[in-house]
Motif scaffolding. Structure first.
Motif, mmCIF file in Angstrom:
data_model
loop_
_atom_site.group_PDB
_atom_site.id
_atom_site.type_symbol
_atom_site.label_atom_id
_atom_site.label_comp_id
_atom_site.label_asym_id
_atom_site.label_seq_id
_atom_site.Cartn_x
_atom_site.Cartn_y
_atom_site.Cartn_z
ATOM 1 N N UNK A 45 -18.124 31.852 -47.458
ATOM 2 C CA UNK A 45 -19.588 32.324 -48.095
ATOM 3 C C UNK A 45 -20.321 33.075 -46.719
ATOM 4 N N UNK A 46 -21.256 34.033 -47.019
ATOM 5 C CA UNK A 46 -21.949 34.671 -45.950
ATOM 6 C C UNK A 46 -23.006 33.648 -45.473
ATOM 7 N N UNK A 47 -23.790 33.953 -44.671
ATOM 8 C CA UNK A 47 -25.062 33.143 -44.113
ATOM 9 C C UNK A 47 -25.920 33.578 -44.978
ATOM 10 N N UNK A 48 -26.042 34.717 -45.736
ATOM 11 C CA UNK A 48 -26.879 35.029 -46.776
ATOM 12 C C UNK A 48 -26.650 34.267 -48.062
ATOM 13 N N UNK A 49 -25.398 34.027 -48.553
ATOM 14 C CA UNK A 49 -25.051 33.458 -49.548
ATOM 15 C C UNK A 49 -25.405 31.890 -49.530
ATOM 16 N N UNK A 50 -25.237 31.343 -48.202
ATOM 17 C CA UNK A 50 -25.663 30.140 -47.986
ATOM 18 C C UNK A 50 -27.056 29.984 -47.886
ATOM 19 N N UNK A 51 -28.028 30.827 -47.509
ATOM 20 C CA UNK A 51 -29.059 30.704 -47.240
ATOM 21 C C UNK A 51 -29.822 30.765 -48.808
ATOM 22 N N UNK A 52 -29.199 31.462 -49.533
ATOM 23 C CA UNK A 52 -29.632 31.614 -51.056
ATOM 24 C C UNK A 52 -29.588 30.289 -51.870
ATOM 25 N N UNK A 53 -28.318 29.581 -51.452
ATOM 26 C CA UNK A 53 -28.310 28.240 -52.172
ATOM 27 C C UNK A 53 -29.027 27.141 -51.434
ATOM 28 N N UNK A 54 -29.448 27.343 -50.521
ATOM 29 C CA UNK A 54 -30.189 26.586 -49.399
ATOM 30 C C UNK A 54 -31.787 26.583 -49.889
ATOM 31 N N UNK A 55 -32.160 27.745 -50.310
ATOM 32 C CA UNK A 55 -33.628 28.045 -50.474
ATOM 33 C C UNK A 55 -34.314 28.361 -49.287
ATOM 34 N N UNK A 56 -33.325 28.952 -48.272
ATOM 35 C CA UNK A 56 -34.098 29.552 -47.016
ATOM 36 C C UNK A 56 -33.664 30.856 -46.584
ATOM 37 N N UNK A 57 -34.055 31.142 -45.440
ATOM 38 C CA UNK A 57 -33.854 32.601 -45.064
ATOM 39 C C UNK A 57 -32.460 32.726 -44.371
ATOM 40 N N UNK A 58 -32.051 33.907 -44.340
ATOM 41 C CA UNK A 58 -30.678 33.952 -43.681
ATOM 42 C C UNK A 58 -30.714 33.700 -42.110
ATOM 43 N N UNK A 59 -31.861 33.857 -41.572
ATOM 44 C CA UNK A 59 -32.501 33.896 -40.073
ATOM 45 C C UNK A 59 -32.230 32.264 -40.110
ATOM 46 N N UNK A 60 -32.757 31.449 -40.751
ATOM 47 C CA UNK A 60 -32.603 29.991 -40.837
ATOM 48 C C UNK A 60 -31.287 29.500 -40.316
ATOM 49 N N UNK A 61 -30.338 29.795 -40.967
ATOM 50 C CA UNK A 61 -28.942 29.439 -41.099
ATOM 51 C C UNK A 61 -28.720 29.713 -39.406
ATOM 52 N N UNK A 62 -28.982 30.681 -38.767
ATOM 53 C CA UNK A 62 -28.649 30.860 -37.403
ATOM 54 C C UNK A 62 -29.490 30.250 -36.484
ATOM 55 N N UNK A 63 -30.597 29.930 -36.807
ATOM 56 C CA UNK A 63 -31.471 29.115 -36.067
ATOM 57 C C UNK A 63 -30.855 27.555 -35.931
ATOM 58 N N UNK A 64 -30.532 27.190 -36.820
ATOM 59 C CA UNK A 64 -30.006 25.627 -36.908
ATOM 60 C C UNK A 64 -28.704 25.556 -36.632
#
Length: 207
Positions: A45-64
């Motif tokens: 899955x892309x970062x965008x797809x993961x973020x959508x499932x997580x209910x957060x922003x794509x940027x948050x994925x790379x922050x964490x």
């Protein structure tokens, strides 16, 4: 027209700081998002797809998680902890038939968790040492439970443990066996459990 009261309330709301999501909860949600995607069959899955499932922003994925490997290692840790939570407290004093039933149920519960994530996990473990080490640690803990559960049958007259027989028992209850029976042969979980129980009984009868 808006009243002065409404205008004042709006101004206060605008000035109020936004509530920030707990960073720890966001991190856990991202891990859950990845695992949910993988369980659904999306192994990359892309970062965008993961973020959508997580209910957060794509940027948050790379922050964490600064890179893909860091997220995969964290997801492996979470998955391993979930599997280890299924491990029983071995009681070798139970009748053999009861112990076999306990081990069969444990293997079914573990397979339900690992059924899909185990496939990409094994693939990633070939190139990411931290994933390989964590998966092996969980495998070792499962083996240790089986060794304790079937200690009476595994103990030789000289007091040593029959590691060869343990290898066979461990293999009978392992993910690959259920994967073959359920996903390749098309058996139900109940049918697979019956086959595994029969195999273990035969193994121990030939001891």
């Amino acid at each position: 027209m808006r009243s002065e009261q409404d205008t004042a309330a709006g101004a206060r709301q605008a000035r109020a700081p936004r509530r920030r999501r707990d960073p720890a909860k966001t991190r856990e949600a991202i891990i859950d998002g990845l695992l949910a995607a993988v369980t659904a069959g999306d192994f990359a899955p892309t970062a965008r797809e993961i973020a959508a499932r997580a209910g957060t922003s794509e940027r948050s994925v790379f922050v964490h998680f600064p890179d893909r490997e860091a997220l995969l290692v964290a997801a492996t840790q979470r998955q391993s902890e979930m599997v280890e939570a299924c491990l029983v407290d071995p009681d070798p004093s139970l009748a053999l038939s009861e112990r076999i039933t306990v081990a069969v149920r444990q293997s079914a519960a573990i397979f339900d968790l690992q059924r899909v994530p185990r496939l990409p996990g094994l693939q990633e473990s070939r190139s990411i040492p931290a994933i390989d080490e964590r998966m092996r640690r969980t495998d070792d803990r499962i083996r240790a439970v089986l060794a304790a559960l079937f200690a009476p049958e595994l103990t030789r007259p000289d007091g040593a443990s029959d590691e060869g027989l343990l290898d066979l028992i461990d293999g009978a209850f392992a993910w690959p066996t259920r994967h073959h029976l359920q996903d390749r042969r098309g058996l139900s979980g109940e049918q697979a459990s019956e086959r595994i129980e029969r195999a273990v009984r035969l193994l121990l009868a030939q001891r």
